[in-house]
Design a protein around this motif. Structure first.
Motif, PDB file in Angstrom:
ATOM      1  N   GLU A 293       0.806  -1.222   0.000  1.00 40.18           N
ATOM      2  CA  GLU A 293       0.000   0.000   0.000  1.00 40.18           C
ATOM      3  C   GLU A 293       0.841   1.276   0.000  1.00 40.18           C
ATOM      4  OE1 GLU A 293      -0.166  -2.325   2.579  1.00 40.18           O
ATOM      5  OE2 GLU A 293      -0.154  -1.327   4.528  1.00 40.18           O
ATOM      6  N   HIS A 328      -7.481  -4.243  -2.540  1.00 38.95           N
ATOM      7  CA  HIS A 328      -6.994  -4.250  -1.155  1.00 38.95           C
ATOM      8  C   HIS A 328      -5.943  -3.162  -0.922  1.00 38.95           C
ATOM      9  CE1 HIS A 328      -5.914  -6.055   2.774  1.00 38.95           C
ATOM     10  NE2 HIS A 328      -4.699  -5.626   2.462  1.00 38.95           N
ATOM     11  N   GLU A 329      -4.919  -3.125  -1.743  1.00 41.06           N
ATOM     12  CA  GLU A 329      -3.831  -2.165  -1.473  1.00 41.06           C
ATOM     13  C   GLU A 329      -4.315  -0.727  -1.628  1.00 41.06           C
ATOM     14  OE1 GLU A 329      -1.541  -3.525   0.010  1.00 41.06           O
ATOM     15  OE2 GLU A 329      -1.721  -5.582  -0.689  1.00 41.06           O
ATOM     16  N   HIS A 332      -6.134   0.618   1.339  1.00 38.08           N
ATOM     17  CA  HIS A 332      -5.241   1.117   2.391  1.00 38.08           C
ATOM     18  C   HIS A 332      -4.986   2.615   2.284  1.00 38.08           C
ATOM     19  CE1 HIS A 332      -4.099  -2.357   4.697  1.00 38.08           C
ATOM     20  NE2 HIS A 332      -3.617  -3.029   3.666  1.00 38.08           N
ATOM     21  N   GLU A 351      -5.554  -3.256   8.575  1.00 39.39           N
ATOM     22  CA  GLU A 351      -5.886  -4.495   7.858  1.00 39.39           C
ATOM     23  C   GLU A 351      -7.340  -4.924   8.021  1.00 39.39           C
ATOM     24  OE1 GLU A 351      -4.025  -5.260   5.689  1.00 39.39           O
ATOM     25  OE2 GLU A 351      -1.974  -4.745   6.257  1.00 39.39           O
ATOM     26  N   TYR A 403      -7.205  -9.484   9.812  1.00 43.49           N
ATOM     27  CA  TYR A 403      -7.819  -9.384   8.481  1.00 43.49           C
ATOM     28  C   TYR A 403      -9.275  -9.867   8.512  1.00 43.49           C
ATOM     29  CZ  TYR A 403      -3.119  -8.762   6.599  1.00 43.49           C
ATOM     30  OH  TYR A 403      -1.875  -8.297   6.327  1.00 43.49           O
TER      31      TYR A 403
HETATM   32 ZN   LIG Z   1      -3.259  -5.027   3.744  1.00 42.70          ZN
END
Ligand SMILES: [Zn+2]
Length: 540
Positions: A293, A328-329, A332, A351, A403
């Motif tokens: 990220e 996902h990244e 962030h 996370e 997570y």
């Molecule tokens: Zn992550």
């Protein structure tokens, strides 16, 4: 990132046998030598010697003096070394204790003043064996034999390659300038905007500027034979520049796969508010590892495939509807880069919310049922080995459950709030009120309790600070349902929706047996799947 489930067994055994050392404290605490100065700016100049796999350079640190002091802690990990420290044209002395280096300043600093010092450093940085999990530098080549170089150092720390204040609580308020010298046929892509390129007969110097605060693990170098393309995005806060840097060989694949970027921004701006770094632009940069990220230059190495390296972490099929690394990244950018933990013990704030963001991406594009299928499908990856929140002050991360359990806790919370508009306001409010700040888990928890007018402290204590899954004990006697919780922290009394025969009904269990009469004989009883509790049928 820090997607460690493959290494969970190893990590568990380490976590259980945790004996903290003085080095852990020097890394994890806001020591006296850190507390008195407030980071304002880094100017990082680096030459990468690709043949020798070595770095040399300097970091000019601007800081504001908060208290009278004359000893300043910087961090740099072996085998990298500090060569020289200069302030106001004079060389300074320092002493070292492992990764902590104490710079002796010439005089006591005056509170309120802004000062600078420059640290010169060099060495061969640790090579990552399995980036991004272990951290370090990657020196590899593309399919044309051109060098392909990058760093990834979440967890292990940015001090793996450059000297800095390696603690998350303090970010450079005025941003960072990163200048990287590469061979002239290659390019460096770092964070923020490219503001200058200087050339010699054999080299190029790429200067990138970030104007916003940035977490130091997000600062990155990516050197390769990149091709560039980009687009404009009409976002909530105006025009956002999106730039893509990919290896020449992958341009066609990238042009197709990165079409997901605008859909990602649309979903996340809807749920979380404006992308937090319009001034710095948004980039996806191909890297020789899975991804990370890195703020405003998210690195990508997912093979231009949907899912997590082509597979669906939820087992429901929904995980193949998006490229895990893009979603996902980039998620962030809101939770990790905009709202940053002040101690890595609270890494779930990065996370948990970001894992949850995958479900919100699906919610936006495919609907609430798809989103619920996905997040609940991911429950199979929860271990309940150690608590999600780690130990404070010793650079300790909690369980990788941060997570999937973190995401399921947030999904469960959405059910309890029972008002998706309020839930969206809370997610956006967190990003607005804690914009560009470092925060603790407690601040986030209190924010949610305050915004909803409900005290969620027992709820958060249960899921974040213990490994216990609430057992909802149920007993049926004709048309009567009895219930209570066991395996809970003090005060845990989360309501849940029961499925009774073919109808839904809220019940309000706590540690004591309660009972309710139903109009018909109860033939079927179950807890609605969105609630992360364990129903246990007991004999009446
Ligand atoms: Zn992550």
């Amino acid at each position: 990132m820090k997607y460690r489930f493959l290494f969970l067994l190893l990590i568990c055994s380490i976590s259980f046998a945790q004996n903290y050392t003085r080095q852990d404290s020097l890394r994890g605490q806001i020591t006296a030598e850190r507390a008195w100065w407030d980071l304002q700016h880094y100017q990082l100049d680096v030459t990468v010697d690709i043949d020798n796999k070595s770095l040399s350079g300097s970091n000019t640190i601007t800081y504001k003096v908060l208290e009278n002091a004359d000893r300043l802690q910087l961090d740099l990990q072996e085998p990298m070394r500090i060569d020289k420290v200069v302030q106001n044209g004079k060389e300074l002395k320092w002493t070292s204790e492992g990764i902590a280096h104490y710079i002796q300043l010439q005089k006591k600093m005056k509170p309120g003043k802004e000062e600078k010092l420059t640290v010169y450093f060099s060495g061969k940085p640790r090579i990552a064996k399995n980036a991004p999990w272990d951290g370090g530098f990657v020196f590899t080549q593309d399919s044309n034999g051109k060098p392909f170089v990058a760093n990834a150092n979440q967890g292990i720390g940015a001090s793996i390659w450059w000297p800095n204040k390696d603690h998350p609580y303090d970010e450079p308020d005025q941003g960072t300038v990163i200048s990287v010298i590469t061979p002239k046929d290659l390019m460096d892509v770092s964070n923020g905007r490219l503001i200058k390129v200087d050339s010699t007969a054999t080299t190029k110097t790429w200067t990138w500027q970030v104007v916003n605060p940035i977490n130091n693990y997000g600062i990155n170098i990516n050197i390769g034979d990149y091709v560039h393309f980009g687009e404009d995005y009409a976002g909530e806060a105006g025009k956002l520049d999106i730039d893509y840097y990919v290896l020449r060989e992958n341009e066609a694949k990238a042009r197709k796969q990165f079409e997901q970027t605008t859909g990602m921004l649309e979903a996340f701006e809807h749920w979380f508010g404006p992308y937090p770094f319009y001034e710095d632009g948004f980039k996806l940069v191909e890297a020789p590892y899975l991804g990370m990220e890195h703020q405003s230059s998210v690195t990508y190495g997912n093979g231009y495939k949907n899912g997590f390296r082509g597979s669906d972490l939820s087992g429901t099929g929904w995980g193949l509807k998006f490229d895990f690394i893009i979603i996902h990244e980039a998620g962030h950018e809101w939770f990790a880069n905009n709202i940053t933990h002040s101690d890595v013990a609270d890494l779930w704030v990065h996370e948990g919310f970001t894992n949850y963001s995958e479900n919100l991406y699906l919610d936006y594009h495919f609907g609430t049922k798809a989103a619920a299928d996905y997040v609940i499908g991911c429950r199979k990856n929860i271990y309940n080995d150690i608590p999600i929140i780690g130990d404070y002050g010793v650079r300790n991360e909690g369980s990788s459950d941060m997570y999937y359990k973190g995401a399921n806790m947030l999904h469960n919370l959405r059910m309890l709030i029972e008002d998706d508009e309020l839930w969206r306001e809370i997610l956006r409010g967190l990003n607005e009120d804690f914009r560009h700040q470092t925060v603790s888990s407690k601040q986030v928890e209190d924010y949610i309790s305050k915004a909803t007018g409900k005290d969620f402290s027992a709820f958060f204590n249960q899921y974040l600070r213990t490994t216990m899954i609430p057992n909802l004990e149920l007993a049926i006697d004709g048309n009567q349902l009895k219930y209570r919780y066991t395996n809970i922290v003090d005060g845990f009394d989360m309501p849940v929706i029961m499925m009774l025969n073919d109808q839904e009904k809220w019940i309000f269990p706590n540690k004591d047996w309660q009972s309710e009469k139903w109009t018909d004989t109860i033939n079927f009883v179950g807890v609605k799947r969105d609630f992360y509790v364990e129903p246990v049928m007991v004999e009446d």
